[in-house]
Design a protein around this motif. Structure first.
Motif, PDB file in Angstrom:
ATOM      1  N   ILE A 671      -1.966  35.103  43.530  1.00 33.39           N
ATOM      2  CA  ILE A 671      -3.132  35.215  44.612  1.00 33.39           C
ATOM      3  C   ILE A 671      -2.813  36.580  45.429  1.00 33.39           C
ATOM      4  CG2 ILE A 671      -3.004  32.512  44.592  1.00 33.39           C
ATOM      5  CD1 ILE A 671      -1.159  33.046  47.322  1.00 33.39           C
ATOM      6  N   LEU A 672      -3.890  36.714  46.094  1.00 36.49           N
ATOM      7  CA  LEU A 672      -3.947  37.633  47.178  1.00 36.49           C
ATOM      8  C   LEU A 672      -4.397  37.311  48.513  1.00 36.49           C
ATOM      9  CD1 LEU A 672      -3.635  40.988  47.447  1.00 36.49           C
ATOM     10  CD2 LEU A 672      -6.249  40.965  46.924  1.00 36.49           C
ATOM     11  N   LEU A 673      -3.586  37.783  49.449  1.00 39.08           N
ATOM     12  CA  LEU A 673      -4.205  37.443  50.971  1.00 39.08           C
ATOM     13  C   LEU A 673      -4.038  38.412  51.910  1.00 39.08           C
ATOM     14  CD1 LEU A 673      -1.689  36.310  52.922  1.00 39.08           C
ATOM     15  CD2 LEU A 673      -1.697  34.736  51.254  1.00 39.08           C
ATOM     16  N   PHE A 674      -4.557  38.420  53.144  1.00 43.94           N
ATOM     17  CA  PHE A 674      -4.675  39.635  53.910  1.00 43.94           C
ATOM     18  C   PHE A 674      -4.157  39.180  55.438  1.00 43.94           C
ATOM     19  CE2 PHE A 674      -6.790  42.745  51.253  1.00 43.94           C
ATOM     20  CZ  PHE A 674      -7.397  41.988  50.319  1.00 43.94           C
ATOM     21  N   LEU A 675      -3.704  39.878  56.186  1.00 41.86           N
ATOM     22  CA  LEU A 675      -3.316  39.593  57.290  1.00 41.86           C
ATOM     23  C   LEU A 675      -3.721  40.752  58.525  1.00 41.86           C
ATOM     24  CD1 LEU A 675      -0.764  39.020  55.463  1.00 41.86           C
ATOM     25  CD2 LEU A 675       0.251  38.083  57.674  1.00 41.86           C
ATOM     26  N   ILE A 676      -3.986  40.535  59.737  1.00 45.76           N
ATOM     27  CA  ILE A 676      -4.456  41.393  60.615  1.00 45.76           C
ATOM     28  C   ILE A 676      -3.705  40.983  61.771  1.00 45.76           C
ATOM     29  CG2 ILE A 676      -6.334  42.034  62.304  1.00 45.76           C
ATOM     30  CD1 ILE A 676      -8.295  41.701  59.955  1.00 45.76           C
ATOM     31  N   ASN A 677      -2.954  42.266  62.391  1.00 44.47           N
ATOM     32  CA  ASN A 677      -1.994  42.031  63.310  1.00 44.47           C
ATOM     33  C   ASN A 677      -1.011  40.656  63.164  1.00 44.47           C
ATOM     34  OD1 ASN A 677      -3.089  44.290  64.676  1.00 44.47           O
ATOM     35  ND2 ASN A 677      -4.534  43.087  65.533  1.00 44.47           N
ATOM     36  N   ASP A 678      -0.403  40.428  62.093  1.00 43.96           N
ATOM     37  CA  ASP A 678       0.523  39.545  61.770  1.00 43.96           C
ATOM     38  C   ASP A 678       0.005  38.237  61.733  1.00 43.96           C
ATOM     39  OD1 ASP A 678       2.963  41.447  63.760  1.00 43.96           O
ATOM     40  OD2 ASP A 678       2.798  41.405  61.505  1.00 43.96           O
ATOM     41  N   GLU A 679      -1.274  38.070  61.619  1.00 50.88           N
ATOM     42  CA  GLU A 679      -2.021  36.582  61.400  1.00 50.88           C
ATOM     43  C   GLU A 679      -2.809  36.747  60.324  1.00 50.88           C
ATOM     44  OE1 GLU A 679      -0.256  34.834  64.811  1.00 50.88           O
ATOM     45  OE2 GLU A 679      -1.544  34.144  63.600  1.00 50.88           O
ATOM     46  N   GLN A 680      -2.858  35.590  59.612  1.00 55.86           N
ATOM     47  CA  GLN A 680      -3.570  35.475  58.415  1.00 55.86           C
ATOM     48  C   GLN A 680      -5.042  35.430  58.636  1.00 55.86           C
ATOM     49  OE1 GLN A 680      -2.410  32.483  55.575  1.00 55.86           O
ATOM     50  NE2 GLN A 680      -4.276  32.563  54.160  1.00 55.86           N
ATOM     51  N   GLN A 681      -5.805  36.443  58.018  1.00 58.18           N
ATOM     52  CA  GLN A 681      -7.200  36.511  58.034  1.00 58.18           C
ATOM     53  C   GLN A 681      -8.036  35.917  56.902  1.00 58.18           C
ATOM     54  OE1 GLN A 681      -8.690  37.867  60.454  1.00 58.18           O
ATOM     55  NE2 GLN A 681     -10.493  38.576  60.080  1.00 58.18           N
ATOM     56  N   GLY A 682      -8.479  34.501  57.261  1.00 56.91           N
ATOM     57  CA  GLY A 682      -9.250  33.876  56.332  1.00 56.91           C
ATOM     58  C   GLY A 682      -8.384  33.237  55.411  1.00 56.91           C
ATOM     59  N   PRO A 683      -8.998  32.374  54.362  1.00 54.59           N
ATOM     60  CA  PRO A 683      -8.007  31.836  53.364  1.00 54.59           C
ATOM     61  C   PRO A 683      -7.518  32.692  52.305  1.00 54.59           C
ATOM     62  CG  PRO A 683     -10.381  31.500  52.836  1.00 54.59           C
ATOM     63  CD  PRO A 683     -10.295  32.588  54.331  1.00 54.59           C
ATOM     64  N   VAL A 684      -6.867  32.374  51.165  1.00 53.42           N
ATOM     65  CA  VAL A 684      -6.475  33.180  50.175  1.00 53.42           C
ATOM     66  C   VAL A 684      -7.755  33.824  49.846  1.00 53.42           C
ATOM     67  CG1 VAL A 684      -5.388  33.016  48.004  1.00 53.42           C
ATOM     68  CG2 VAL A 684      -4.458  31.533  49.554  1.00 53.42           C
ATOM     69  N   ALA A 685      -7.619  35.136  49.627  1.00 52.74           N
ATOM     70  CA  ALA A 685      -8.673  35.822  49.271  1.00 52.74           C
ATOM     71  C   ALA A 685      -9.178  35.780  47.705  1.00 52.74           C
ATOM     72  CB  ALA A 685      -8.638  37.420  49.602  1.00 52.74           C
ATOM     73  N   PHE A 686      -8.116  35.878  46.911  1.00 52.16           N
ATOM     74  CA  PHE A 686      -8.237  35.900  45.551  1.00 52.16           C
ATOM     75  C   PHE A 686      -7.173  35.154  44.653  1.00 52.16           C
ATOM     76  CE2 PHE A 686     -11.989  38.613  45.924  1.00 52.16           C
ATOM     77  CZ  PHE A 686     -11.555  39.572  46.852  1.00 52.16           C
ATOM     78  N   ASN A 687      -7.283  34.580  43.349  1.00 52.69           N
ATOM     79  CA  ASN A 687      -6.595  34.031  42.908  1.00 52.69           C
ATOM     80  C   ASN A 687      -6.537  34.295  41.292  1.00 52.69           C
ATOM     81  OD1 ASN A 687      -8.490  32.407  42.034  1.00 52.69           O
ATOM     82  ND2 ASN A 687      -8.164  30.911  43.673  1.00 52.69           N
ATOM     83  N   THR A 688      -5.772  33.885  40.549  1.00 51.04           N
ATOM     84  CA  THR A 688      -5.723  34.099  38.902  1.00 51.04           C
ATOM     85  C   THR A 688      -5.618  35.566  38.775  1.00 51.04           C
ATOM     86  OG1 THR A 688      -8.237  34.055  38.893  1.00 51.04           O
ATOM     87  CG2 THR A 688      -7.180  31.943  38.637  1.00 51.04           C
ATOM     88  N   LEU A 689      -4.742  36.198  39.485  1.00 54.39           N
ATOM     89  CA  LEU A 689      -4.575  37.657  39.260  1.00 54.39           C
ATOM     90  C   LEU A 689      -3.546  37.908  38.156  1.00 54.39           C
ATOM     91  CD1 LEU A 689      -4.737  39.074  43.204  1.00 54.39           C
ATOM     92  CD2 LEU A 689      -6.535  39.054  41.558  1.00 54.39           C
TER      93      LEU A 689
END
Length: 729
Positions: A671-689
């Motif tokens: 999986i790939l996920l993103f954070l902005i200012n130490d807070e998760q931004q949205g759900p898990v962005a992508f999976n099956t990587l």
């Protein structure tokens, strides 16, 4: 309980929930607010039918159109309903929490009726083909024939709001006053409403059907409300049936008739009471973990507050020391100034003395010359030739002698008026300009370069480097190895080189090694421990790091020509108005990796994109436009995920100068996920990587970012199964 208040307020009206309903996206909204934001779609078109009919508008196009509507008309408050190109442009407004709300398509009921609707259970009819957009996640929901009755009521939330309001209210207020609620004087047990005297006379007259209602004092009504039995929820599909079972697959309570002839007939179901207890236990366990985090956060806040005090004290002490040092420099400069002024004074007095002596001497000679000239003129006036000739020779000689005295050099100043002294202040000014603070700290822990470390038979070669962001001077390194049997470490090398080969090791043995740096301030911390296996008679590169992290920089070789790198390839910007891509110099194929990028400059609200990419990604378009990149692009208000030019999961929250964007890549879960200012931004962005990915970013000339790699995984995230972090350069 004050912190809980925001959880109990409707995202549309900004007030406490009244008769909240649960949307399919799990968010809540007041029943009246839900009706206010209904939008009537075209008769022959709905979000589902439009997409299913193959009209050429994809899910991602709806998000793009929604984004365009928010930017249209200079964001003046007018926008189209996202997803319907043919829908008329409709004025929209904003709720107190900033959520964009559409006005109702039918007239509002009178104000008094609005307050009475929830108690009579009668709702005006919902127009056909009505659509509701969740004000929090912006998910579009099309209502069926049941309208808003198809959404279950959140009685738990309603009870929590009621208890909270009762605990906060010192005096019970009238529930029907429009502006400033007056103190309630009575409560109707049947209507379950608190009234002041004017509202009671207007809305609850003591005649007709209401005459049989029982009115009690407000305090007694509060007690009876608290003691009232728990309401039994009924099925939204079958209004006469109580909810008695729980569908495990749909994760929703169901009634007996749903199991007989409804869509849940083939699903796994369990007893409602058992699942209630099970979920309560799960929520309690999750709350225990969250409580531990909250306790840690409180302790951390105490630590930060103590740091504020220490920083203030150290700042005052450091300022005093700095002032004292500058004052000492100023005093030394003043002493030198006095010495130089003394030399200038002596030179000044010497010049004046010489010039004055020359003035005095010339004055005497000029007076003598003038007297001789006047005497000679008088002699010339005499008419006695014999007398004139008696003295003429002597006078001629005296005139010539006097003329010779005014010869070469006598009319030249003996001293120049200029001072031949020049103050050489250049080196001192340069030193003052270079005056700065010196980091008197021990060096940071070195980083072992695994790709250059190897063993061969009974020798081992180790290589290390300083962290990319370290600016502390290093005078040398100390390399230590154990004895191959897990014993004590011993020093095997001390010097300035950053590569060392150790010979004479035991064959077929396992060694542990570590390295540290030192300078005049002391010895720094050890690096990560490196485990090496020697062999009998062949080469092996079986080297693994304990708790390894991956450090990397931006890659100049693969970057677009418009990309501008600095700060040892850690800071990047661009000289083009178009988006350009730059990747990291390290690829990942396994492990868990986390890195951050700090926004150093952000002008004119551009959309930089952050994420990962294959080695052959396109470099002249925004990251995520092709199928070789997975990215999040973000502006100053919101963000989107993008892969192969498909936009998903628009999330509120943008970036500005000084913001931090984090990227977490977990191969154990893919999986790939993103954070902005130490807070998760949205759900898990992508999976099956799977496969090899490189850190990547796209930006234009309006953005500059600085990379921070090799960071620990954020505390809120729990990785999958343990797997050694790996990197391939």
């Amino acid at each position: 309980m004050d912190e809980m208040e925001e959880e109990l307020k409707c995202p549309v009206c900004g007030s406490f929930y009244r008769e909240p309903i649960i949307l399919p996206c799990s968010h809540n909204i007041c029943l009246a607010c839900a009706r206010n934001i209904l939008v009537q779609t075209p008769d022959a078109e709905s979000p589902q039918s439009s997409r299913a009919s193959g009209s050429g508008v994809s899910d991602y196009d709806y998000l793009d159109l929604d984004k365009m509507s928010l930017y249209s008309e200079a964001d003046s408050g007018y926008g189209s309903y996202g997803g319907f190109v043919s829908a008329p442009t409709t004025p929209c407004q904003k709720s107190p929490n900033g959520v964009r709300v559409f006005p109702p398509t039918v007239p509002h009921p009178p104000q008094a009726q609005h307050h009475l609707l929830p108690h009579t259970g009668v709702l005006p009819p919902v127009p056909r083909n009505s659509c509701l957009t969740c004000p929090q996640c912006h998910r579009s929901l099309t209502l069926d024939d049941r309208g808003l009755r198809g959404f279950p009521k959140n009685r738990v939330l309603e009870g929590v709001v009621d208890r909270y309001q009762q605990s906060k209210a010192a005096a019970l207020k009238c529930q029907l006053c429009e502006k400033s609620p007056r103190e309630a004087t009575v409560m109707c047990e049947q209507c379950d409403v608190f009234y002041c005297d004017p509202c009671r006379l207007r809305c609850h007259p003591p005649r007709g059907p209401l005459a049989k209602h029982r009115l009690v004092p407000p305090a007694q009504g509060r007690i009876s409300r608290r003691a009232s039995p728990r309401k039994i929820s009924t099925c939204t599909e079958h209004e006469l049936e109580n909810l008695s079972m729980y569908c495990v697959q749909c994760k929703t309570p169901v009634c007996y008739q749903c199991l007989e002839d409804g869509k849940h007939s083939t699903h796994e179901v369990k007893a409602l009471g058992a699942m209630w207890k099970l979920h309560k236990g799960q929520l309690s366990q999750a709350l225990n973990v969250l409580s531990d985090r909250a306790t840690e956060a409180k302790e951390f806040l105490v630590q930060l507050r103590n740091m504020v005090q220490h920083i203030q004290e150290n700042g005052v002490e450091f300022e005093a020391c700095l002032v004292a040092q500058c004052d000492a420099l100023i005093e030394a400069l003043n002493r030198r100034k006095a010495q130089l002024l003394s030399r200038v004074t002596k030179e000044h007095e010497h010049k004046l003395s010489v010039v004055r002596d020359q003035i005095s001497h010339c004055t005497v000679k000029l007076r003598q010359t003038t007297g001789l000239m006047e005497y000679c003129l008088e002699v010339i006036k005499e008419n006695d030739p014999s007398g004139f000739l008696q003295i003429s020779d002597a006078l001629i000689r005296r005139v010539h002698m006097t003329e010779n005295q005014w010869g070469k050099g006598s009319l030249t100043p003996r001293m120049s008026s200029d001072f031949d002294l020049t103050l050489d202040s250049g080196p001192l000014l340069q030193t003052i300009h270079q005056l700065d603070f010196v980091q008197m700290k021990v060096p940071a822990a070195p980083i072992l370069q695994l790709e250059e470390c190897c063993t061969q038979t009974n020798s081992a070669t180790l290589s290390w480097k300083q962290p990319p962001l370290s600016t502390i001077a290093v005078e040398g390194y100390i390399l230590e190895l154990d004895d191959g049997t897990g014993g004590q470490f011993r020093e095997v090398y001390v010097g300035t080189e950053m590569i060392c080969t150790v010979d004479g090791l035991h064959f077929n043995s396992t060694y542990k090694s570590r390295v540290k740096a030192f300078n005049s301030s002391g010895v720094g911390q050890y690096s990560k421990t490196l485990v090496m296996q020697t062999s009998e008679s062949f080469m092996t590169v079986c080297v693994c790091a304990l708790s390894a992290v991956a450090w990397f920089t931006f890659d100049t070789a693969s970057a677009h020509p418009d990309i501008i790198l600095s700060n040892d390839n850690l800071t990047v910007t661009c000289n083009s108005y178009d988006d350009r891509v730059v990747m990291g110099n390290t690829g990942f194929s396994r492990g868990v990796h986390y890195w951050e990028m700090t926004i150093d400059r952000y002008d004119n609200h551009p959309d930089p994109a952050f994420g990962i990419a294959r080695a052959d990604v396109m470099k002249d378009v925004m990251l995520g436009k092709d199928d070789k990149a997975w990215a999040m692009y973000v502006d100053n208000n919101r963000s989107w995920f993008m892969h192969n030019n498909s936009h998903t999961n628009r999330t509120d929250g943008g970036i500005s100068k000084g913001a931090t964007v984090g990227v977490l890549l977990d191969f154990s879960r893919g999986i790939l996920l993103f954070l902005i200012n130490d807070e998760q931004q949205g759900p898990v962005a992508f999976n099956t990587l799977e496969g090899m990915y490189y850190p990547a970013i796209s930006l234009n000339r309006n953005v500059q970012v600085t990379l921070h790699s090799g960071l620990p995984i954020p505390d809120f995230y729990t990785p999958g199964e343990s797997e050694a972090a790996g990197s391939v350069c």
